[in-house]
Design a protein around this motif. Structure first.
Motif, PDB file in Angstrom:
ATOM      1  N   UNK A   1       0.807  -1.219   0.000  1.00 33.45           N
ATOM      2  CA  UNK A   1       0.000   0.000   0.000  1.00 33.45           C
ATOM      3  C   UNK A   1       0.840   1.270   0.000  1.00 33.45           C
ATOM      4  N   UNK A   2       2.174   1.148  -0.138  1.00 37.19           N
ATOM      5  CA  UNK A   2       3.046   2.332  -0.141  1.00 37.19           C
ATOM      6  C   UNK A   2       2.953   3.077  -1.464  1.00 37.19           C
ATOM      7  N   UNK A   3       3.193   4.379  -1.413  1.00 33.33           N
ATOM      8  CA  UNK A   3       3.349   5.175  -2.627  1.00 33.33           C
ATOM      9  C   UNK A   3       4.782   5.008  -3.107  1.00 33.33           C
ATOM     10  N   UNK A   4       4.964   4.512  -4.318  1.00 35.71           N
ATOM     11  CA  UNK A   4       6.294   4.278  -4.878  1.00 35.71           C
ATOM     12  C   UNK A   4       6.580   5.363  -5.906  1.00 35.71           C
ATOM     13  N   UNK A   5       7.614   6.171  -5.655  1.00 38.56           N
ATOM     14  CA  UNK A   5       7.919   7.342  -6.473  1.00 38.56           C
ATOM     15  C   UNK A   5       9.325   7.237  -7.046  1.00 38.56           C
ATOM     16  N   UNK A   6       9.526   7.855  -8.209  1.00 37.52           N
ATOM     17  CA  UNK A   6      10.823   7.738  -8.895  1.00 37.52           C
ATOM     18  C   UNK A   6      11.854   8.755  -8.426  1.00 37.52           C
ATOM     19  N   UNK A   7      11.446   9.795  -7.732  1.00 39.24           N
ATOM     20  CA  UNK A   7      12.411  10.756  -7.205  1.00 39.24           C
ATOM     21  C   UNK A   7      12.492  12.037  -8.015  1.00 39.24           C
ATOM     22  N   UNK A   8      12.731  13.160  -7.326  1.00 47.50           N
ATOM     23  CA  UNK A   8      12.832  14.496  -7.944  1.00 47.50           C
ATOM     24  C   UNK A   8      14.082  15.163  -7.392  1.00 47.50           C
ATOM     25  N   UNK A   9      15.202  14.992  -8.086  1.00 48.63           N
ATOM     26  CA  UNK A   9      16.476  15.391  -7.512  1.00 48.63           C
ATOM     27  C   UNK A   9      16.682  16.899  -7.439  1.00 48.63           C
ATOM     28  N   UNK A  10      16.016  17.659  -8.277  1.00 45.20           N
ATOM     29  CA  UNK A  10      16.121  19.114  -8.134  1.00 45.20           C
ATOM     30  C   UNK A  10      15.496  19.564  -6.811  1.00 45.20           C
ATOM     31  N   UNK A  11      14.387  18.922  -6.426  1.00 41.61           N
ATOM     32  CA  UNK A  11      13.757  19.268  -5.146  1.00 41.61           C
ATOM     33  C   UNK A  11      14.664  18.879  -3.983  1.00 41.61           C
ATOM     34  N   UNK A  12      15.340  17.739  -4.105  1.00 40.08           N
ATOM     35  CA  UNK A  12      16.233  17.305  -3.029  1.00 40.08           C
ATOM     36  C   UNK A  12      17.446  18.228  -2.926  1.00 40.08           C
ATOM     37  N   UNK A  13      17.987  18.634  -4.079  1.00 37.50           N
ATOM     38  CA  UNK A  13      19.132  19.547  -4.059  1.00 37.50           C
ATOM     39  C   UNK A  13      18.761  20.887  -3.443  1.00 37.50           C
ATOM     40  N   UNK A  14      17.575  21.378  -3.775  1.00 35.29           N
ATOM     41  CA  UNK A  14      17.150  22.669  -3.241  1.00 35.29           C
ATOM     42  C   UNK A  14      17.053  22.627  -1.719  1.00 35.29           C
ATOM     43  N   UNK A  15      16.472  21.559  -1.183  1.00 30.24           N
ATOM     44  CA  UNK A  15      16.379  21.422   0.273  1.00 30.24           C
ATOM     45  C   UNK A  15      17.761  21.268   0.891  1.00 30.24           C
ATOM     46  N   UNK A  16      18.634  20.519   0.225  1.00 27.69           N
ATOM     47  CA  UNK A  16      19.992  20.325   0.731  1.00 27.69           C
ATOM     48  C   UNK A  16      20.757  21.640   0.806  1.00 27.69           C
ATOM     49  N   UNK A  17      20.590  22.503  -0.203  1.00 24.92           N
ATOM     50  CA  UNK A  17      21.291  23.796  -0.203  1.00 24.92           C
ATOM     51  C   UNK A  17      20.881  24.627   1.014  1.00 24.92           C
ATOM     52  N   UNK A  18      19.609  24.589   1.355  1.00 25.57           N
ATOM     53  CA  UNK A  18      19.128  25.344   2.514  1.00 25.57           C
ATOM     54  C   UNK A  18      19.820  24.853   3.784  1.00 25.57           C
ATOM     55  N   UNK A  19      19.908  23.536   3.924  1.00 28.30           N
ATOM     56  CA  UNK A  19      20.521  22.944   5.119  1.00 28.30           C
ATOM     57  C   UNK A  19      22.014  23.263   5.176  1.00 28.30           C
ATOM     58  N   UNK A  20      22.712  23.082   4.065  1.00 25.21           N
ATOM     59  CA  UNK A  20      24.157  23.315   4.055  1.00 25.21           C
ATOM     60  C   UNK A  20      24.479  24.789   4.312  1.00 25.21           C
ATOM     61  N   UNK A  21      23.651  25.683   3.788  1.00 28.59           N
ATOM     62  CA  UNK A  21      23.869  27.112   4.061  1.00 28.59           C
ATOM     63  C   UNK A  21      23.717  27.413   5.554  1.00 28.59           C
ATOM     64  N   UNK A  22      22.742  26.764   6.184  1.00 29.11           N
ATOM     65  CA  UNK A  22      22.551  26.967   7.628  1.00 29.11           C
ATOM     66  C   UNK A  22      23.741  26.418   8.410  1.00 29.11           C
ATOM     67  N   UNK A  23      24.288  25.292   7.981  1.00 25.57           N
ATOM     68  CA  UNK A  23      25.455  24.726   8.668  1.00 25.57           C
ATOM     69  C   UNK A  23      26.664  25.652   8.548  1.00 25.57           C
ATOM     70  N   UNK A  24      26.786  26.310   7.402  1.00 22.85           N
ATOM     71  CA  UNK A  24      27.935  27.207   7.211  1.00 22.85           C
ATOM     72  C   UNK A  24      27.809  28.471   8.052  1.00 22.85           C
ATOM     73  N   UNK A  25      26.617  28.734   8.565  1.00 20.73           N
ATOM     74  CA  UNK A  25      26.477  29.830   9.522  1.00 20.73           C
ATOM     75  C   UNK A  25      27.040  29.430  10.884  1.00 20.73           C
ATOM     76  N   UNK A  26      27.085  28.131  11.144  1.00 21.45           N
ATOM     77  CA  UNK A  26      27.658  27.641  12.401  1.00 21.45           C
ATOM     78  C   UNK A  26      29.167  27.697  12.395  1.00 21.45           C
ATOM     79  N   UNK A  27      29.752  27.355  11.235  1.00 20.13           N
ATOM     80  CA  UNK A  27      31.204  27.225  11.160  1.00 20.13           C
ATOM     81  C   UNK A  27      31.650  27.348   9.710  1.00 20.13           C
TER      82      UNK A  27
END
Length: 439
Positions: free
Chosen positions: A70-96
């Motif tokens: 009954x799971x939703x099986x999806x092929x993935x959207x890597x632009x969306x993943x990269x966009x979220x990752x950039x937000x996280x990495x930018x926040x980490x660079x504010x730490x150090x």
């Protein structure tokens, strides 16, 4: 080993699946599996709801579907993943200033490299970081570990998963490790675990009882020495903030094998121009152009050409990749095509006699390729737009039809409607519209 807990490891929880649940309101709180949706597909990430049924990364998609039908099986959207990752990495660079990304969803941070580092405020720093990431990414959570070494920080980030953190007090490292199974040590897989079991070591405490000679004799000098040190919590590796990329590449995995050379050329053109655009964005160029193909029988081959001088020119990269494709045997069809540039440098010296052509910073997609592929198989999870109904995502497809759920991150779960696969009012949106899907 440091005297303070100052190395942080962050891991975004069920990252790909969590982004899909965030952007698709109807999937929140439900099992989601991201990966290859074809008969040869494997699981990339499973949501925690799917993991309760035994679904895990690297499992065949066929087995995952049988465990959680009954799971939703999806092929993935890597632009969306990269966009979220950039937000996280930018926040980490504010730490150090010293951040070492390991992947889109994982990174080390050297907290001590910050001018205002206070070892007594690590708990508050971590709590603020986790809250900020959830806010900045519209709901994604992370697990964090902080310790005196990279090894212990990674171990610590696993202890309160998901959406938690653990700080290893300096001096408590060996006590923390002692009761853990040897498989908790990164790099200790099933084969090494079995060898250690034969030596009488199933826990880290038992592993410590083995001599360096015993471990080296069974596992080899390098592996034996590494395990001997890690069992004692010894790890002096530094956080490396600048790891030079060795190549820039983009791949496209097709939902159905493609044998038509015209369609393969259109995909190659889109891939080559995307690589060129990323090279220019990074201020780099390269000499070696590589074409990667995976045949219908899963055989994978690469062909390369090394230029006289480094380039970031779209036409040069495209023409070279096209020449490599023309020399390749595509009989039986291809299931994957990729273009890459290596031998990177930060300067460019194209052949002075290479004709210039306008640089397309945002090249148009190969229309005939995308239309024929979309008509053959709309990939589940991909972003789409309908001229009348607006934005949504592919719920499923087959027999010449495609079913779309109309909803976005900002809108509530909407209607589910079915269209002809070649309906002119329905078009690809987001990363699919660019003609490439990274894997």
């Amino acid at each position: 080993m440091r005297a303070t807990a100052s190395i942080l490891h962050l891991d975004l929880d069920a990252f790909f699946a969590a982004v899909e649940q965030r952007d698709k309101p109807s999937l929140r709180g439900k099992p989601v599996i991201v990966g290859g949706v074809g008969g040869r597909g494997v699981v990339s990430t499973a949501s925690y709801e799917a993991r309760r049924f035994g679904v895990r990364s690297a499992m065949s998609m066929a087995e995952a579907r049988s465990r959680c039908p009954h799971a939703a099986v999806l092929s993935g959207r890597f632009d969306a993943y990269r966009a979220a990752s950039h937000v996280v990495m930018d926040r980490l660079r504010e730490l150090s200033p010293r951040v070492q990304p390991l992947s889109l969803d994982e990174a080390f941070v050297d907290l001590a490299a910050a001018d205002d580092f206070d070892p007594d405020s690590v708990e508050e720093t971590v709590a603020e970081l986790r809250a900020d990431i959830e806010r900045l990414t519209d709901g994604l959570t992370c697990s964090v570990g902080v310790a005196s070494s990279k090894f212990l920080a990674k171990i610590a980030s696993e202890l309160n998963k998901p959406d938690g953190h653990f700080i290893v007090a300096p001096g408590s490292e060996q006590q923390l490790l002692a009761p853990m199974r040897v498989s908790a040590i990164p790099g200790v897989g099933p084969a090494t675990t079995e060898r250690l079991r034969r030596l009488g070591a199933e826990t880290v405490e038992q592993l410590r009882a083995l001599s360096l000679d015993e471990l080296s004799g069974s596992l080899g000098n390098a592996s034996g020495r590494s395990l001997y040190q890690l069992a004692r919590g010894q790890d002096d590796r530094e956080v490396e903030s600048h790891r030079e990329a060795k190549s820039v590449s983009v791949e496209d995995t097709f939902p159905v094998d493609i044998a038509d050379r015209g369609e393969l050329e259109a995909v190659t053109d889109a891939l080559a121009r995307t690589v060129a655009r990323r090279l220019r964005a990074a201020g780099q160029s390269g000499r070696t152009i590589t074409l990667k193909i995976r045949r219908h029988d899963f055989e994978t081959h690469t062909r390369s050409t090394t230029l006289a001088a480094p380039t970031d020119h779209p036409r040069t990269i495209t023409d070279t990749a096209m020449a490599l494709l023309r020399a390749a045997d595509v009989t039986g069809g291809l299931r994957l095509l990729g273009v890459g540039v290596s031998g990177l440098t930060d300067w460019v010296q194209d052949d002075l006699f290479t004709p210039e052509s306008p640089v397309e910073e945002d090249p148009p997609p190969p229309r005939h390729s995308l239309r024929s592929r979309a008509a053959a198989s709309w990939s589940p999870g991909m972003d789409v737009h309908h001229a009348e109904h607006g934005d949504g995502w592919v719920w499923g497809s087959g027999l010449g039809r495609v079913t779309v759920r109309f909803e976005t991150r900002e809108t509530p779960a909407g209607p589910i409607l079915t269209f002809a696969a070649d309906d002119p009012a329905l078009s690809l949106a987001g990363p699919a519209a660019a003609g490439t899907v990274e894997t």
